[in-house]
Design a protein around this motif. Structure first.
Motif, PDB file in Angstrom:
ATOM      1  N   TRP A 166      17.491 -40.469  18.217  1.00  0.00           N
ATOM      2  CA  TRP A 166      17.766 -41.396  19.446  1.00  0.00           C
ATOM      3  C   TRP A 166      16.521 -42.647  19.932  1.00  0.00           C
ATOM      4  O   TRP A 166      15.233 -42.118  19.796  1.00  0.00           O
ATOM      5  N   VAL A 167      17.364 -43.950  19.507  1.00  0.00           N
ATOM      6  CA  VAL A 167      15.963 -44.304  20.307  1.00  0.00           C
ATOM      7  C   VAL A 167      16.162 -45.503  21.947  1.00  0.00           C
ATOM      8  O   VAL A 167      17.142 -45.413  21.952  1.00  0.00           O
ATOM      9  N   THR A 168      15.033 -45.144  22.055  1.00  0.00           N
ATOM     10  CA  THR A 168      14.706 -45.973  23.438  1.00  0.00           C
ATOM     11  C   THR A 168      13.631 -47.083  24.179  1.00  0.00           C
ATOM     12  O   THR A 168      12.856 -47.058  23.205  1.00  0.00           O
ATOM     13  N   CYS A 169      13.195 -47.538  24.852  1.00  0.00           N
ATOM     14  CA  CYS A 169      12.000 -48.866  24.966  1.00  0.00           C
ATOM     15  C   CYS A 169      11.646 -47.946  25.659  1.00  0.00           C
ATOM     16  O   CYS A 169      11.753 -46.972  26.262  1.00  0.00           O
ATOM     17  N   ALA A 170       9.804 -48.166  25.401  1.00  0.00           N
ATOM     18  CA  ALA A 170       9.145 -47.177  25.900  1.00  0.00           C
ATOM     19  C   ALA A 170       8.091 -48.477  26.432  1.00  0.00           C
ATOM     20  O   ALA A 170       6.907 -48.572  25.675  1.00  0.00           O
ATOM     21  N   PRO A 171       8.357 -48.755  27.147  1.00  0.00           N
ATOM     22  CA  PRO A 171       7.196 -49.946  27.307  1.00  0.00           C
ATOM     23  C   PRO A 171       6.082 -49.360  28.173  1.00  0.00           C
ATOM     24  O   PRO A 171       5.864 -47.973  28.849  1.00  0.00           O
ATOM     25  N   GLY A 172       4.824 -50.381  27.405  1.00  0.00           N
ATOM     26  CA  GLY A 172       3.732 -49.640  27.864  1.00  0.00           C
ATOM     27  C   GLY A 172       2.995 -48.553  27.730  1.00  0.00           C
ATOM     28  O   GLY A 172       1.693 -48.189  27.617  1.00  0.00           O
ATOM     29  N   VAL A 173       3.655 -48.442  26.218  1.00  0.00           N
ATOM     30  CA  VAL A 173       2.428 -47.420  25.058  1.00  0.00           C
ATOM     31  C   VAL A 173       2.113 -47.940  24.127  1.00  0.00           C
ATOM     32  O   VAL A 173       2.823 -48.593  23.288  1.00  0.00           O
ATOM     33  N   ALA A 174       1.237 -48.539  24.185  1.00  0.00           N
ATOM     34  CA  ALA A 174       0.277 -49.582  23.617  1.00  0.00           C
ATOM     35  C   ALA A 174       1.115 -50.263  23.196  1.00  0.00           C
ATOM     36  O   ALA A 174       1.357 -50.747  21.752  1.00  0.00           O
ATOM     37  N   GLU A 175       1.252 -50.878  23.872  1.00  0.00           N
ATOM     38  CA  GLU A 175       2.399 -52.231  23.873  1.00  0.00           C
ATOM     39  C   GLU A 175       1.074 -53.273  24.100  1.00  0.00           C
ATOM     40  O   GLU A 175       0.504 -53.428  24.330  1.00  0.00           O
ATOM     41  N   GLU A 176       1.483 -54.334  23.000  1.00  0.00           N
ATOM     42  CA  GLU A 176       0.799 -56.073  22.669  1.00  0.00           C
ATOM     43  C   GLU A 176       1.399 -56.982  23.436  1.00  0.00           C
ATOM     44  O   GLU A 176       2.943 -56.754  23.718  1.00  0.00           O
ATOM     45  N   PRO A 177       0.789 -58.110  23.318  1.00  0.00           N
ATOM     46  CA  PRO A 177       2.080 -58.706  24.847  1.00  0.00           C
ATOM     47  C   PRO A 177       2.684 -59.828  23.043  1.00  0.00           C
ATOM     48  O   PRO A 177       2.936 -59.603  21.851  1.00  0.00           O
ATOM     49  N   GLY A 178       3.673 -59.820  23.806  1.00  0.00           N
ATOM     50  CA  GLY A 178       5.367 -60.524  22.503  1.00  0.00           C
ATOM     51  C   GLY A 178       5.337 -59.158  22.755  1.00  0.00           C
ATOM     52  O   GLY A 178       6.203 -59.470  21.046  1.00  0.00           O
ATOM     53  N   ARG A 179       5.177 -57.506  22.498  1.00  0.00           N
ATOM     54  CA  ARG A 179       6.090 -56.893  20.712  1.00  0.00           C
ATOM     55  C   ARG A 179       6.775 -55.900  22.413  1.00  0.00           C
ATOM     56  O   ARG A 179       6.015 -55.502  23.468  1.00  0.00           O
ATOM     57  N   MET A 180       7.166 -55.121  21.967  1.00  0.00           N
ATOM     58  CA  MET A 180       7.551 -53.632  22.715  1.00  0.00           C
ATOM     59  C   MET A 180       7.597 -53.093  21.820  1.00  0.00           C
ATOM     60  O   MET A 180       8.368 -52.742  20.398  1.00  0.00           O
ATOM     61  N   MET A 181       7.767 -51.276  22.085  1.00  0.00           N
ATOM     62  CA  MET A 181       7.510 -50.123  21.331  1.00  0.00           C
ATOM     63  C   MET A 181       8.547 -49.630  21.374  1.00  0.00           C
ATOM     64  O   MET A 181       9.077 -49.338  22.716  1.00  0.00           O
ATOM     65  N   LEU A 182       9.078 -48.952  20.567  1.00  0.00           N
ATOM     66  CA  LEU A 182      10.244 -48.135  20.685  1.00  0.00           C
ATOM     67  C   LEU A 182       9.873 -46.553  20.377  1.00  0.00           C
ATOM     68  O   LEU A 182       9.494 -46.123  19.137  1.00  0.00           O
ATOM     69  N   ARG A 183      10.687 -45.800  20.951  1.00  0.00           N
ATOM     70  CA  ARG A 183      10.793 -44.451  20.898  1.00  0.00           C
ATOM     71  C   ARG A 183      11.898 -43.812  20.352  1.00  0.00           C
ATOM     72  O   ARG A 183      13.197 -43.944  20.992  1.00  0.00           O
ATOM     73  N   LEU A 184      11.906 -43.298  19.006  1.00  0.00           N
ATOM     74  CA  LEU A 184      12.464 -42.645  18.876  1.00  0.00           C
ATOM     75  C   LEU A 184      12.890 -41.091  18.936  1.00  0.00           C
ATOM     76  O   LEU A 184      12.051 -40.403  17.696  1.00  0.00           O
ATOM     77  N   GLU A 185      13.567 -40.373  19.226  1.00  0.00           N
ATOM     78  CA  GLU A 185      13.558 -39.136  18.910  1.00  0.00           C
ATOM     79  C   GLU A 185      14.527 -38.516  18.057  1.00  0.00           C
ATOM     80  O   GLU A 185      15.825 -38.898  17.788  1.00  0.00           O
ATOM     81  N   VAL A 186      13.352 -37.336  17.597  1.00  0.00           N
ATOM     82  CA  VAL A 186      13.660 -37.365  16.465  1.00  0.00           C
ATOM     83  C   VAL A 186      15.072 -35.724  16.541  1.00  0.00           C
ATOM     84  O   VAL A 186      14.986 -34.594  17.198  1.00  0.00           O
ATOM     85  N   GLY A 187      16.248 -36.668  15.774  1.00  0.00           N
ATOM     86  CA  GLY A 187      17.380 -35.270  15.855  1.00  0.00           C
ATOM     87  C   GLY A 187      17.897 -34.706  14.249  1.00  0.00           C
ATOM     88  O   GLY A 187      17.332 -33.142  14.696  1.00  0.00           O
ATOM     89  N   GLU A 188      16.993 -35.622  13.255  1.00  0.00           N
ATOM     90  CA  GLU A 188      17.567 -34.277  11.692  1.00  0.00           C
ATOM     91  C   GLU A 188      16.726 -35.984  10.912  1.00  0.00           C
ATOM     92  O   GLU A 188      16.354 -36.699  11.211  1.00  0.00           O
ATOM     93  N   LEU A 189      16.253 -34.845   9.706  1.00  0.00           N
ATOM     94  CA  LEU A 189      14.847 -35.004   8.816  1.00  0.00           C
ATOM     95  C   LEU A 189      15.422 -35.128   7.473  1.00  0.00           C
ATOM     96  O   LEU A 189      16.274 -33.776   7.542  1.00  0.00           O
ATOM     97  N   TYR A 190      15.604 -35.972   6.564  1.00  0.00           N
ATOM     98  CA  TYR A 190      15.967 -35.962   4.960  1.00  0.00           C
ATOM     99  C   TYR A 190      15.616 -36.290   3.777  1.00  0.00           C
ATOM    100  O   TYR A 190      14.588 -37.803   4.215  1.00  0.00           O
ATOM    101  N   VAL A 191      14.529 -35.828   3.013  1.00  0.00           N
ATOM    102  CA  VAL A 191      13.705 -36.282   1.734  1.00  0.00           C
ATOM    103  C   VAL A 191      14.042 -36.097   1.178  1.00  0.00           C
ATOM    104  O   VAL A 191      14.905 -35.277   0.588  1.00  0.00           O
ATOM    105  N   ASP A 192      14.133 -37.334  -0.266  1.00  0.00           N
ATOM    106  CA  ASP A 192      14.393 -37.022  -1.757  1.00  0.00           C
ATOM    107  C   ASP A 192      13.583 -37.902  -2.467  1.00  0.00           C
ATOM    108  O   ASP A 192      13.220 -38.936  -2.441  1.00  0.00           O
ATOM    109  N   ASP A 193      12.747 -36.816  -3.123  1.00  0.00           N
ATOM    110  CA  ASP A 193      11.231 -37.899  -3.618  1.00  0.00           C
ATOM    111  C   ASP A 193      11.184 -37.273  -4.877  1.00  0.00           C
ATOM    112  O   ASP A 193      12.196 -36.304  -5.503  1.00  0.00           O
ATOM    113  N   LEU A 194       9.758 -37.158  -5.539  1.00  0.00           N
ATOM    114  CA  LEU A 194      10.101 -36.524  -6.758  1.00  0.00           C
ATOM    115  C   LEU A 194      10.133 -34.931  -6.934  1.00  0.00           C
ATOM    116  O   LEU A 194      10.179 -34.674  -7.996  1.00  0.00           O
TER     117      LEU A 194
END
Length: 234
Positions: free
Chosen positions: A95-123
């Protein structure tokens, strides 16, 4: 071998391609879904930096106080020319929410992704990853240098890399066709993976484990030197 959590953490914090898929940004161009930067917080949350007018930022802002479901898709492509260059993919849903003020730069917005599930498929294979294990994991220490190191091996040490074929032994059921090409494919603290092609045109991977895990580039140089020496002695 690196754990699935470590491999996923390495992809998230690395330089591989990433896009954030959220409802409300379906018509956005691919590049508009790509964060400019991404980091992992102390609790395993993922911070993604976007232009303030990016479609995903507008969608998160429109959601106001509601958590917006999202999937971060990561694609890892080999930095050298090999057949089938995609080395792995990972998916992080949450789930993603706006996280204003977290290492933010002018003209940028930081989003925070709260992790629910992860899956990897690699070598290494495919696996679900526990969010708590992801939060505790560390990315591979060689990851920041891997692209440069693999490209250097392919360009400046082509003959030595090709010489690793002397360590391959016989492949069951292969009829023993000679290996004609060996290209470095992936590198981590545990070893080097190469992609080979024999004179019949069959491609396959081989992996050479280091005697002990390496933590930095100097240790890697020693491990590679020993590996090349072993191949030369065969």
């Amino acid at each position: 071998m690196p754990s699935a959590a470590e491999r996923t953490r390495t992809l998230v914090q690395g330089t591989c391609s990433a896009v954030l898929i959220v409802p409300g940004a379906d018509r956005a161009r691919h590049e508009q879904l790509m964060p400019d930067a991404r980091t992992v917080g102390t609790e395993g949350e993922i911070f993604l930096l976007f232009p303030a007018d990016a479609p995903v930022v507008r969608a998160a802002t429109h959601a106001q106080d509601d958590e917006l479901p999202a999937v971060l898709e990561l694609t890892d492509v080999a930095p050298v020319a090999v057949p089938n260059r995609i080395r792995g993919r990972a998916w992080v849903s949450g789930w993603v929410t706006c996280a204003p003020g977290v290492a933010e730069e002018p003209g940028r917005m930081m989003l925070r992704l709260e992790v629910g599930e992860l899956y990897v498929d690699d070598l290494w294979g495919d696996a679900a990853v526990d969010p708590d294990e992801f939060a505790r994991a560390e990315p591979d220490p060689l990851s920041p240098y891997e692209t440069e190191l693999l490209q250097h091996l392919a360009a400046a040490h082509h003959d030595q890399v090709r010489g690793l074929r002397t360590l391959l032994g016989e492949r069951p059921g292969s009829g023993h066709p000679a290996v004609t090409h060996v290209v470095p494919l992936a590198l981590d603290r545990f070893g080097l993976r190469v992609r080979c092609r024999d004179e019949a045109g069959i491609a396959f991977d081989a992996r050479f484990d280091f005697p002990e895990p390496v933590r930095e580039v100097h240790g890697l140089r020693r491990a590679m030197h020993r590996l090349f020496e072993a191949a030369a002695e065969e």
